[in-house]
Structure formats: structure tokens, C-alpha cells
Scaffold this active site. Structure first.
Site, PDB file in Angstrom:
ATOM      1  N   GLU A 121       0.962  -1.173  -0.233  1.00 19.47           N
ATOM      2  CA  GLU A 121      -0.065  -0.225   0.126  1.00 19.47           C
ATOM      3  C   GLU A 121       0.965   1.606   0.160  1.00 19.47           C
ATOM      4  O   GLU A 121       1.679   1.089   0.697  1.00 19.47           O
ATOM      5  CB  GLU A 121      -0.643  -0.596   1.171  1.00 19.47           C
ATOM      6  CG  GLU A 121      -2.190  -1.387   0.895  1.00 19.47           C
ATOM      7  CD  GLU A 121      -2.593  -0.821   2.298  1.00 19.47           C
ATOM      8  OE1 GLU A 121      -4.383  -1.686   2.225  1.00 19.47           O
ATOM      9  OE2 GLU A 121      -2.945  -0.734   3.418  1.00 19.47           O
ATOM     10  N   CYS A 134       3.530   8.696   1.342  1.00 14.82           N
ATOM     11  CA  CYS A 134       4.133   7.612   2.044  1.00 14.82           C
ATOM     12  C   CYS A 134       4.570   6.372   1.390  1.00 14.82           C
ATOM     13  O   CYS A 134       3.374   5.958   0.886  1.00 14.82           O
ATOM     14  CB  CYS A 134       3.135   7.358   3.095  1.00 14.82           C
ATOM     15  SG  CYS A 134       3.624   6.122   4.569  1.00 14.82           S
ATOM     16  N   CYS A 141       6.440  -6.630   7.649  1.00 10.91           N
ATOM     17  CA  CYS A 141       7.402  -6.140   7.909  1.00 10.91           C
ATOM     18  C   CYS A 141       7.416  -7.303   9.661  1.00 10.91           C
ATOM     19  O   CYS A 141       6.566  -8.014   9.777  1.00 10.91           O
ATOM     20  CB  CYS A 141       7.079  -4.595   9.087  1.00 10.91           C
ATOM     21  SG  CYS A 141       7.762  -3.835   9.940  1.00 10.91           S
ATOM     22  N   CYS A 145       6.397  -3.981  15.928  1.00  7.60           N
ATOM     23  CA  CYS A 145       5.692  -2.981  17.284  1.00  7.60           C
ATOM     24  C   CYS A 145       4.651  -2.981  17.157  1.00  7.60           C
ATOM     25  O   CYS A 145       3.468  -3.327  16.779  1.00  7.60           O
ATOM     26  CB  CYS A 145       5.902  -1.360  16.331  1.00  7.60           C
ATOM     27  SG  CYS A 145       7.465  -1.137  16.045  1.00  7.60           S
ATOM     28  N   CYS A 148       1.463  -0.517  16.188  1.00 10.65           N
ATOM     29  CA  CYS A 148       1.584  -0.961  14.259  1.00 10.65           C
ATOM     30  C   CYS A 148       0.676  -2.169  14.222  1.00 10.65           C
ATOM     31  O   CYS A 148       0.769  -3.102  14.022  1.00 10.65           O
ATOM     32  CB  CYS A 148       2.651  -1.217  14.102  1.00 10.65           C
ATOM     33  SG  CYS A 148       3.125  -0.381  12.292  1.00 10.65           S
ATOM     34  N   GLY A 205       7.372  -1.497   6.496  1.00 12.42           N
ATOM     35  CA  GLY A 205       8.633  -2.205   6.254  1.00 12.42           C
ATOM     36  C   GLY A 205       9.611  -0.996   7.228  1.00 12.42           C
ATOM     37  O   GLY A 205       8.975   0.078   6.851  1.00 12.42           O
ATOM     38  N   LEU A 260      10.548   6.753  18.313  1.00 11.31           N
ATOM     39  CA  LEU A 260      10.560   7.279  18.729  1.00 11.31           C
ATOM     40  C   LEU A 260       9.523   6.070  20.078  1.00 11.31           C
ATOM     41  O   LEU A 260       9.838   5.167  20.359  1.00 11.31           O
ATOM     42  CB  LEU A 260      11.277   8.045  19.999  1.00 11.31           C
ATOM     43  CG  LEU A 260      11.862   8.313  21.485  1.00 11.31           C
ATOM     44  CD1 LEU A 260      13.610   7.706  20.627  1.00 11.31           C
ATOM     45  CD2 LEU A 260      11.798   9.511  21.341  1.00 11.31           C
ATOM     46  N   HIS A 261       8.821   7.072  20.555  1.00 12.42           N
ATOM     47  CA  HIS A 261       7.631   6.922  21.082  1.00 12.42           C
ATOM     48  C   HIS A 261       8.006   6.095  22.484  1.00 12.42           C
ATOM     49  O   HIS A 261       6.499   6.456  23.355  1.00 12.42           O
ATOM     50  CB  HIS A 261       7.457   5.092  20.794  1.00 12.42           C
ATOM     51  CG  HIS A 261       6.782   4.864  18.756  1.00 12.42           C
ATOM     52  ND1 HIS A 261       6.764   6.705  18.315  1.00 12.42           N
ATOM     53  CD2 HIS A 261       7.499   4.693  17.474  1.00 12.42           C
ATOM     54  CE1 HIS A 261       5.958   6.354  17.128  1.00 12.42           C
ATOM     55  NE2 HIS A 261       6.647   5.144  16.554  1.00 12.42           N
ATOM     56  N   ASN A 336      -3.658   6.328  16.346  1.00 15.80           N
ATOM     57  CA  ASN A 336      -4.949   5.334  15.033  1.00 15.80           C
ATOM     58  C   ASN A 336      -5.183   4.385  15.276  1.00 15.80           C
ATOM     59  O   ASN A 336      -4.931   3.428  15.108  1.00 15.80           O
ATOM     60  CB  ASN A 336      -4.081   5.747  13.353  1.00 15.80           C
ATOM     61  CG  ASN A 336      -4.010   6.700  13.358  1.00 15.80           C
ATOM     62  OD1 ASN A 336      -4.311   8.125  13.145  1.00 15.80           O
ATOM     63  ND2 ASN A 336      -2.042   7.353  12.700  1.00 15.80           N
ATOM     64  N   CYS A 379      -1.038   6.734  10.057  1.00 17.50           N
ATOM     65  CA  CYS A 379       0.234   6.169  10.851  1.00 17.50           C
ATOM     66  C   CYS A 379      -0.094   5.157  11.542  1.00 17.50           C
ATOM     67  O   CYS A 379      -1.224   4.919  12.039  1.00 17.50           O
ATOM     68  CB  CYS A 379       0.753   7.216  11.721  1.00 17.50           C
ATOM     69  SG  CYS A 379       2.353   6.856  12.528  1.00 17.50           S
TER      70      CYS A 379
END
Length: 419
Positions: A121, A134, A141, A145, A148, A205, A260-261, A336, A379
């Protein structure tokens, strides 16, 4: 209102791609690769430099999809190119348009070697005076995470340089972003200027786990005779593959973003598991040493706001302390949601309080406006649509004679619905 457009059967480029799968593509080749390819099919060495300039212009400036359109190339050479190479685009399985104008394309690339076709995508985010694309670097991936959606899909393979660059060409095709081109009538685009003005390697990825192909693509994006994007408008986002950070900066000059997060290793180990291999101390040292880092070329730190997880004022203080001395901007990203996620987005008042504290400490801390949520284009939400269908659902649909494109379209509608 979001809409889904089924264009998989109507694209001449898709038909062309089906017939050209055995030919190498000139898209994504650097000048050295293209020179070798042309010499191999009989182009005289004294002509190679000129021919490369012609091809570069037609592919990246004019956006042609047929060698026959290259009017200043000799007819005999055009025929030779047609026999040996392709500049066809990947097949577009589906296109979704969000109520806010964000676009998401599901693209299918043909098999590589003994592999199978793969799907990825790509998302276009229009804003006044600019448009950001994007771009994905892998199919799936491997980082897992925990917040995600893309991380819930297995890594299938790296994308080639051709497949990375082709995402940009497809977007420009669909938006009419070439000289003398007519924009797609239903495209939501900036009112002026170049339509794809910025590129972010923030799609599916981890770009630095595919560093060779990504480097080649980034250099094509910023080549002054082709796509000609400013290096300051091309950003690579990494979750922290520390050994490759300096390399990508030295060889491409692109802007850097860090996913980072969290400000503590114990929490980041959960949110971004690569932290177990490259902990915060090593990551921040690599950031401080990033080539070209200055107040004019700051690193962007991405920080997703998770309710009750990383959004307290203590976290804000720790963030400021962690980044001390690094020219930086901190993008605060409201989480999100996606089906099955265990996290909630922070309350808006809490996000604003967090942002104000960071801003008062001297760091720009914009709150990223969520875009494309209604089509899972925001995101952390990207994931190949057909992968979402459970095996039993696919078998049931196939039993009534639906083809792959129909399956992809139904996956979109089943996954998100339409307003």
C-alpha cells in the site's frame, strides 16, 4: 464520505505489466546499471550517456509508460528497447479516497524469480501547497511494533529499487503530476505547485532493513535530471537500525525521522522491540552523529500518543531530557486505532498539555492531524488488504468464482466499510 474505486481491470498499464513480467525494468536502475543494460543490447558506448539522459527524462520527467512515446529516440532503438525492457507500472488493485482527500493505492507487483506476486500500500496526503507520498520499502514488516497494524503482517520480502520508485510514478500518473498531464478528475490535490512534493519512507516495512534498494531509490528521487526532489523534502523513518543510520545519511543526504514512542528502554522494548537489539543510548548516539545534522536539518522524532502508556507529564519531561542537545522536532501522533489493537488514543486535552510542555522546553512539537483514518491509511495502519481475509473467507469467495481483484475489493469493504 470515503470511496473505493475498482480500477484493476481498466488500467492499460496493468495489462502492460502482465505481459512484461519477464523483461527487466529500466525504472529503478541507476545510471551505471542502465549503461550496462544498454550496452548489453547493442547501444554503442559513445552514445550511452546521451541515451541515458533521454531515457531519464522520458521516464521521470515526462512519465511515459511506452517506449513508443519517446519521440526524440530513434525508431530502431525504440524497437530494441521494447524487445528487451519494460517501463510498465505495477497493477493497481484498488484505490480508496478518504473523506479528507487522502488516497491509498493497493498495488500488485509481479513475481520475482520463483516467488509469487506481492501487494503493498502507498498513501498520498494532499495539503495546501504540498502533497506528501508515503512510500513502502518492504512487503509486510518484521519489527512487530505492538501499536502498529503493519507489524501484524509477516515480512514477505524486500521491495526492489524498481518497486519503490514505481510507487512514486503510479501516484504521479493517478494525479496527473506531469507536464501537460490532465489530473485525475476525482483526485484531491493541492491547488498549486507540484502535486507530489514530498516523499516519506514511512509506509510498510523498515527501510534500513532494505538499505541497498532504498538508497538507490532515494538517489533517483533527488536526481536533478529526473524526479528532482529536494533532499530536504525526502525523509526516511527508521525504528532504529543503528548501524545503517550514518550510511543512509552519508550516501543520500535525506532527512531522518526516528520512530521513538518511549523514553525508557523497558517500555520501548514492548512498543518497538528492535530496542532490545539497539537500545536508546545507542540510538541517540547515532542520531547525534547523523551527517549534516544542524538546526536547519533537524531530526524528526515520532511519538505516538497512547493513553495511560506514554502520555504523562513525566514522560514529556523525560523526552525533553533524552533529546537534549539534538537539533530536533517532535511529531506527536494521536494513535490511530485498528481492529484488534490493545491501545487507546490519549485524550486530546492530554495531548495538548504534553505538546505545550515540550514546546515550552524549546522543541517544536506539532500534533499530527490524523489523515485517512476512515480508509486505514493513517500512520501505523497500512497492511496489504488481501492479507486481511481469513483463509475460510477466501475459500468461500473463491468457490463462487470471484477473482483476486474481487477478493481485494471485498477485503477493503469488509475491513472498513463505506460511509
Amino acid at each position: 464520505m470515503s470511496i473505493t474505486l475498482d480500477i484493476s481491470h481498466s488500467s492499460p498499464a496493468a495489462e502492460k505489466a502482465r505481459t512484461d513480467t519477464e523483461k527487466p525494468s529500466l525504472i529503478g536502475m541507476n545510471r551505471e546499471d542502465m549503461a550496462a543494460a544498454l550496452i548489453a543490447v547493442g547501444v554503442a558506448e559513445r552514445q550511452v550517456k546521451m541515451r541515458i539522459q533521454q531515457l531519464w527524462h522520458w521516464i521521470y520527467v515526462r512519465g511515459v509508460t511506452e517506449f513508443s512515446a519517446m519521440t526524440n529516440v530513434a525508431k530502431e532503438l525504440r524497437a530494441t528497447l521494447e524487445r528487451h525492457f519494460t517501463i510498465a507500472r505495477p497493477e493497481i488493485i484498488a484505490e480508496q479516497v478518504s473523506r479528507d482527500g487522502t488516497r491509498k493505492w493497493l498495488m500488485r507487483f509481479p513475481p520475482r524469480g520463483a516467488g509469487k506476486p506481492v501487494e503493498i500500500e502507498t498513501v498520498y496526503i494532499p495539503e495546501e501547497g504540498r502533497g506528501t507520498l508515503c512510500v513502502s520499502s518492504q512487503v509486510g514488516c518484521s519489527l512487530n511494533c505492538s501499536f502498529c497494524h503493519t507489524g501484524t503482517q509477516m515480512l514477505v520480502r524486500n521491495l526492489t529499487a524498481e518497486e519503490i520508485v514505481a510507487q512514486v510514478l503510479v501516484a504521479r500518473d493517478r494525479l496527473g503530476d506531469y507536464p501537460d498531464a490532465t489530473p485525475n478528475q476525482d483526485a484531491a490535490i493541492p491547488s498549486e505547485g507540484r502535486l507530489v512534493s514530498n516523499i516519506v519512507m514511512m509506509g510498510m516495512g523498515e527501510p534500513l532493513y532494505n538499505v541497498d534498494n532504498v538508497k538507490k531509490a532515494l538517489l533517483i528521487f533527488t536526481d536533478g535530471d529526473g524526479l528532482s526532489l529536494s533532499k530536504r523534502r525526502v525523509t526516511l523513518s527508521t525504528s532504529g537500525v543503528v548501524p545503517k543510520i550514518a550510511e543512509i545519511g552519508e550516501e543520500t543526504g535525506c532527512m531522518l525521522a526516528i520512530s521513538l514512542h518511549a523514553t525508557r528502554d523497558d517500555l520501548r522494548d514492548v512498543l518497538v522491540p528492535i530496542n532490545k537489539k539497539y537500545p536508546l543510548k545507542e540510538l541517540l548516539e547515532a542520531c547525534r552523529a547523523y551527517p549534516g545534522l544542524s538546526n536547519a536539518r533537524r531530526i524528526t522524532f515520532e511519538y505516538v500518543m497512547l493513553k495511560g502508556v506514554n502520555d504523562s507529564l513525566t514522560d514529556a519531561r523525560d523526552l525533553v531530557k533524552l533529546l537534549k542537545g539534538i537539533p530536533a522536532k517532535i511529531n506527536l501522533i494521536p494513535f490511530n486505532p485498528w481492529p484488534g489493537s490493545e491501545y487507546d488514543c490519549s485524550e486530546w486535552d492530554q495531548i495538548e498539555t504534553f505538546a505545550q510542555f515540550v514546546n515550552d522546553a524549546g522543541y517544536a512539537s506539532p500534533i499530527r492531524t490524523p489523515r485517512g483514518r476512515d480508509i486505514l491509511a493513517a500512520c501505523g495502519q497500512l497492511k496489504s488488504e488481501t492479507e486481511r481475509l481469513r483463509k475460510k473467507e477466501r475459500e468461500a469467495l473463491e468457490s463462487v468464482g470471484l477473482n483476486e481483484a474481487d477478493l481485494a475489493m471485498r477485503a477493503m469493504v469488509a475491513g472498513h466499510g463505506e460511509d
